[in-house]
Design a protein around this motif. Structure first.
Motif, PDB file in Angstrom:
ATOM      1  N   SER A   1      -4.395  -4.306  -8.542  1.00 22.40           N
ATOM      2  CA  SER A   1      -4.028  -2.890  -8.609  1.00 22.40           C
ATOM      3  C   SER A   1      -5.290  -2.073  -8.373  1.00 22.40           C
ATOM      4  O   SER A   1      -6.346  -2.362  -8.945  1.00 22.40           O
ATOM      5  CB  SER A   1      -3.414  -2.533  -9.960  1.00 22.40           C
ATOM      6  OG  SER A   1      -4.369  -2.659 -10.992  1.00 22.40           O
ATOM      7  N   ALA A   2      -5.182  -1.056  -7.530  1.00 25.65           N
ATOM      8  CA  ALA A   2      -6.347  -0.227  -7.212  1.00 25.65           C
ATOM      9  C   ALA A   2      -5.885   1.091  -6.628  1.00 25.65           C
ATOM     10  O   ALA A   2      -4.828   1.171  -5.992  1.00 25.65           O
ATOM     11  CB  ALA A   2      -7.274  -0.953  -6.229  1.00 25.65           C
ATOM     12  N   LEU A   3      -6.683   2.127  -6.871  1.00 26.83           N
ATOM     13  CA  LEU A   3      -6.472   3.434  -6.246  1.00 26.83           C
ATOM     14  C   LEU A   3      -7.816   3.900  -5.724  1.00 26.83           C
ATOM     15  O   LEU A   3      -8.767   4.056  -6.504  1.00 26.83           O
ATOM     16  CB  LEU A   3      -5.897   4.432  -7.247  1.00 26.83           C
ATOM     17  CG  LEU A   3      -5.643   5.829  -6.684  1.00 26.83           C
ATOM     18  CD1 LEU A   3      -4.465   5.796  -5.700  1.00 26.83           C
ATOM     19  CD2 LEU A   3      -5.356   6.830  -7.791  1.00 26.83           C
ATOM     20  N   GLN A   4      -7.919   4.134  -4.434  1.00 26.77           N
ATOM     21  CA  GLN A   4      -9.196   4.462  -3.802  1.00 26.77           C
ATOM     22  C   GLN A   4      -9.025   5.650  -2.866  1.00 26.77           C
ATOM     23  O   GLN A   4      -7.956   5.864  -2.295  1.00 26.77           O
ATOM     24  CB  GLN A   4      -9.714   3.259  -3.007  1.00 26.77           C
ATOM     25  CG  GLN A   4      -9.968   2.022  -3.861  1.00 26.77           C
ATOM     26  CD  GLN A   4     -10.208   0.784  -3.015  1.00 26.77           C
ATOM     27  OE1 GLN A   4      -9.506   0.544  -2.049  1.00 26.77           O
ATOM     28  NE2 GLN A   4     -11.204  -0.007  -3.387  1.00 26.77           N
TER      29      GLN A   4
ATOM     30  N   THR B   1       0.833  -1.194   0.000  1.00 31.09           N
ATOM     31  CA  THR B   1       0.000   0.000   0.000  1.00 31.09           C
ATOM     32  C   THR B   1       0.867   1.245   0.000  1.00 31.09           C
ATOM     33  O   THR B   1       1.960   1.264   0.573  1.00 31.09           O
ATOM     34  CB  THR B   1      -0.930   0.032   1.229  1.00 31.09           C
ATOM     35  OG1 THR B   1      -0.129  -0.058   2.415  1.00 31.09           O
ATOM     36  CG2 THR B   1      -1.917  -1.113   1.198  1.00 31.09           C
ATOM     37  N   VAL B   2       0.363   2.286  -0.651  1.00 28.14           N
ATOM     38  CA  VAL B   2       0.987   3.608  -0.643  1.00 28.14           C
ATOM     39  C   VAL B   2      -0.110   4.627  -0.373  1.00 28.14           C
ATOM     40  O   VAL B   2      -1.145   4.626  -1.058  1.00 28.14           O
ATOM     41  CB  VAL B   2       1.678   3.914  -1.991  1.00 28.14           C
ATOM     42  CG1 VAL B   2       2.107   5.378  -2.044  1.00 28.14           C
ATOM     43  CG2 VAL B   2       2.872   3.003  -2.193  1.00 28.14           C
ATOM     44  N   PHE B   3       0.083   5.487   0.613  1.00 34.36           N
ATOM     45  CA  PHE B   3      -0.894   6.516   0.966  1.00 34.36           C
ATOM     46  C   PHE B   3      -0.395   7.873   0.495  1.00 34.36           C
ATOM     47  O   PHE B   3       0.782   8.225   0.677  1.00 34.36           O
ATOM     48  CB  PHE B   3      -1.135   6.540   2.470  1.00 34.36           C
ATOM     49  CG  PHE B   3      -1.932   5.365   2.974  1.00 34.36           C
ATOM     50  CD1 PHE B   3      -3.314   5.386   2.981  1.00 34.36           C
ATOM     51  CD2 PHE B   3      -1.279   4.222   3.429  1.00 34.36           C
ATOM     52  CE1 PHE B   3      -4.040   4.293   3.433  1.00 34.36           C
ATOM     53  CE2 PHE B   3      -1.999   3.134   3.885  1.00 34.36           C
ATOM     54  CZ  PHE B   3      -3.388   3.166   3.887  1.00 34.36           C
TER      55      PHE B   3
ATOM     56  N   LEU C   1      -5.642   9.144  -0.365  1.00 36.35           N
ATOM     57  CA  LEU C   1      -5.692   8.145  -1.436  1.00 36.35           C
ATOM     58  C   LEU C   1      -4.823   6.952  -1.052  1.00 36.35           C
ATOM     59  O   LEU C   1      -3.710   7.114  -0.547  1.00 36.35           O
ATOM     60  CB  LEU C   1      -5.173   8.734  -2.747  1.00 36.35           C
ATOM     61  CG  LEU C   1      -5.872   9.987  -3.278  1.00 36.35           C
ATOM     62  CD1 LEU C   1      -5.240  10.414  -4.590  1.00 36.35           C
ATOM     63  CD2 LEU C   1      -7.366   9.750  -3.461  1.00 36.35           C
ATOM     64  N   ARG C   2      -5.348   5.759  -1.312  1.00 36.07           N
ATOM     65  CA  ARG C   2      -4.584   4.536  -1.060  1.00 36.07           C
ATOM     66  C   ARG C   2      -4.379   3.781  -2.364  1.00 36.07           C
ATOM     67  O   ARG C   2      -5.337   3.360  -3.009  1.00 36.07           O
ATOM     68  CB  ARG C   2      -5.294   3.628  -0.052  1.00 36.07           C
ATOM     69  CG  ARG C   2      -4.465   2.393   0.325  1.00 36.07           C
ATOM     70  CD  ARG C   2      -5.270   1.423   1.147  1.00 36.07           C
ATOM     71  NE  ARG C   2      -6.345   0.810   0.357  1.00 36.07           N
ATOM     72  CZ  ARG C   2      -7.210  -0.094   0.854  1.00 36.07           C
ATOM     73  NH1 ARG C   2      -7.132  -0.456   2.117  1.00 36.07           N
ATOM     74  NH2 ARG C   2      -8.162  -0.593   0.077  1.00 36.07           N
ATOM     75  N   ALA C   3      -3.107   3.619  -2.719  1.00 37.55           N
ATOM     76  CA  ALA C   3      -2.760   2.802  -3.886  1.00 37.55           C
ATOM     77  C   ALA C   3      -2.459   1.391  -3.399  1.00 37.55           C
ATOM     78  O   ALA C   3      -1.628   1.193  -2.504  1.00 37.55           O
ATOM     79  CB  ALA C   3      -1.556   3.392  -4.606  1.00 37.55           C
TER      80      ALA C   3
ATOM     81  N   VAL D   1       6.360   3.306  -6.645  1.00 35.82           N
ATOM     82  CA  VAL D   1       5.043   3.892  -6.908  1.00 35.82           C
ATOM     83  C   VAL D   1       4.904   5.223  -6.179  1.00 35.82           C
ATOM     84  O   VAL D   1       4.399   6.215  -6.761  1.00 35.82           O
ATOM     85  CB  VAL D   1       3.945   2.905  -6.477  1.00 35.82           C
ATOM     86  CG1 VAL D   1       2.581   3.591  -6.457  1.00 35.82           C
ATOM     87  CG2 VAL D   1       3.914   1.707  -7.417  1.00 35.82           C
ATOM     88  N   ARG D   2       5.319   5.304  -4.942  1.00 40.62           N
ATOM     89  CA  ARG D   2       5.212   6.552  -4.176  1.00 40.62           C
ATOM     90  C   ARG D   2       5.976   7.682  -4.862  1.00 40.62           C
ATOM     91  O   ARG D   2       5.472   8.799  -5.033  1.00 40.62           O
ATOM     92  CB  ARG D   2       5.735   6.342  -2.759  1.00 40.62           C
ATOM     93  CG  ARG D   2       5.516   7.531  -1.843  1.00 40.62           C
ATOM     94  CD  ARG D   2       6.106   7.280  -0.473  1.00 40.62           C
ATOM     95  NE  ARG D   2       5.429   6.196   0.218  1.00 40.62           N
ATOM     96  CZ  ARG D   2       5.983   5.007   0.472  1.00 40.62           C
ATOM     97  NH1 ARG D   2       7.221   4.757   0.065  1.00 40.62           N
ATOM     98  NH2 ARG D   2       5.304   4.096   1.110  1.00 40.62           N
ATOM     99  N   GLU D   3       7.215   7.383  -5.276  1.00 36.38           N
ATOM    100  CA  GLU D   3       8.050   8.400  -5.924  1.00 36.38           C
ATOM    101  C   GLU D   3       7.453   8.856  -7.249  1.00 36.38           C
ATOM    102  O   GLU D   3       7.387  10.066  -7.531  1.00 36.38           O
ATOM    103  CB  GLU D   3       9.446   7.821  -6.132  1.00 36.38           C
ATOM    104  CG  GLU D   3      10.400   8.771  -6.844  1.00 36.38           C
ATOM    105  CD  GLU D   3      11.762   8.137  -7.069  1.00 36.38           C
ATOM    106  OE1 GLU D   3      12.493   8.633  -7.948  1.00 36.38           O
ATOM    107  OE2 GLU D   3      12.086   7.155  -6.374  1.00 36.38           O
TER     108      GLU D   3
END
Length: 355
Positions: A290-293, A257-259, A304-306, A323-325
């Motif tokens: 894969s999801a972005l919510q 996860t990435v916030f 947002l949570r990836a 992904v975060r970068e």
């Protein structure tokens, strides 16, 4: 006196020659065996030659010394003969124990080759390696106890003490049990871990707020290699008495996860499309999830949570950082006005001015 020195010199030289012959015969034999195993397709013979080379050399030297004693023409005094017999007895026991331990190492190499740990789906391999590591230490302890016990039986005084020891073994067992209560609990915990396996070799765990991999499992302690190459030494009983996280208990695959915290004006669909592009180009993504919510909305930003799937924990760390970068870079280049900001309106300024 001169005759005694003369006889002793030739006796020592005779034994030295016998030892050299035994060493030389062993060298030639294992050189031939090494050449033979280089041309075979199986690995078991290679492991046997590799591990049994040293203990077998000791057996050859023992045989050479015993042969030299039987061929020696000069009479040996009873004291020297008794000393040599006792010495060879203990060395033979040591060689037997050494050979058994090396045979365990042969089996270990066979398991390492058959159940490889460098594969992606190595759950069953980690299970086998964990059980073997625990029972390997148990086997070495049992071999050492048996060899030492047999060696002590060489002494007459130890054999005569047998009856007395049997009568006091109950009391001594209670005393030793009370004195070594924690050690005994740790040994039992090691056996429990081998069977129940709350942890395995190479498991990814979080212990005492530290992320790491299980590197060693011994009877009394477990070595966890932390992400910065430090080692955390944890008693085996810890994993039976305290809660901890095991990220690879059932499988190595996991979700990362990435916030991100952005302004409300950011078009979420555009960022979702960019996330999919990043994942498609990344070697760390296993293409499962894969999801972005939008997971939360706060006074000034939305959360947002990836979500992305990976094959193992190491890939999870790499993919999350990537992904975060790249998402932050995408927002900076295309929607810089949507970065988190603090809004101050004219109405709020006039309100505070009036106060």
């Amino acid at each position: 006196m001169l005759n005694l020195l003369h006889d002793s010199f030739w006796m020592i030289l005779f034994f030295a020659i016998a030892i050299f012959i035994g060493y030389f015969v062993h060298f030639i034999l294992f050189r031939i065996l090494k050449r033979i195993t280089d041309y075979t397709t199986i690995n078991l013979d290679k492991y046997l030659v590799k591990h049994l080379k040293d203990p077998v050399r000791l057996f050859f030297i023992i045989i050479a010394i015993r042969t030299a004693i039987s061929l020696l023409q000069t009479p040996i005094s009873p004291e020297i003969y008794a000393f040599l017999q006792s010495f060879l007895y203990f060395i033979t026991l040591f060689a037997i124990g050494w050979s058994i331990v090396k045979l365990i190492s042969v089996f270990e190499d066979f398991l390492i080759q058959k159940y490889r740990m460098d594969e992606k789906d190595n759950l069953f391999a980690r299970k086998i390696h964990t059980q073997f590591m625990v029972f390997k230490h148990l086997g070495i302890i049992i071999v050492a106890i048996v060899i030492i016990s047999v060696a002590l039986l060489r002494f007459e005084s130890v054999r005569t003490l047998g009856t007395g020891l049997l009568t006091s073994v109950g009391i001594m067992g209670i005393v030793v049990g009370l004195a070594a209560q924690k050690t005994g609990a740790a040994l039992i915990a090691g056996i429990q871990i081998a069977f129940s396996q709350p942890i395995r070799i190479d498991d990814v765990v979080i212990v005492e707020n530290e992320w790491g991999r299980v590197e060693e499992i011994n009877f009394t302690y477990v070595v966890v290699k932390i992400w910065d190459s430090r080692r955390l030494i944890v008693p085996t009983s810890y994993f039976l008495e305290h809660p901890f996280e095991n990220w690879t208990k059932t499988s190595s695959d996991m979700l990362g996860t990435v916030f991100l915290y952005v302004d409300y004006r950011l078009p979420v669909d555009e960022l979702r499309h960019e996330l999919l592009n990043i994942l498609d180009q990344s070697p760390w993504w296993d293409k499962r999830v894969s999801a972005l919510q939008v997971t939360d909305s706060k006074e000034t930003t939305m959360e947002l949570r990836a979500l992305m799937s990976v094959a193992d924990s190491s890939s999870a760390w790499e993919l999350r950082c990537e992904v975060r970068e790249k998402l932050i870079t995408f927002i900076q280049k295309n929607y810089p006005e949507c970065l988190p900001r603090l809004r101050i309106t004219a109405e709020s300024i006039s309100k505070y001015a009036e106060e």
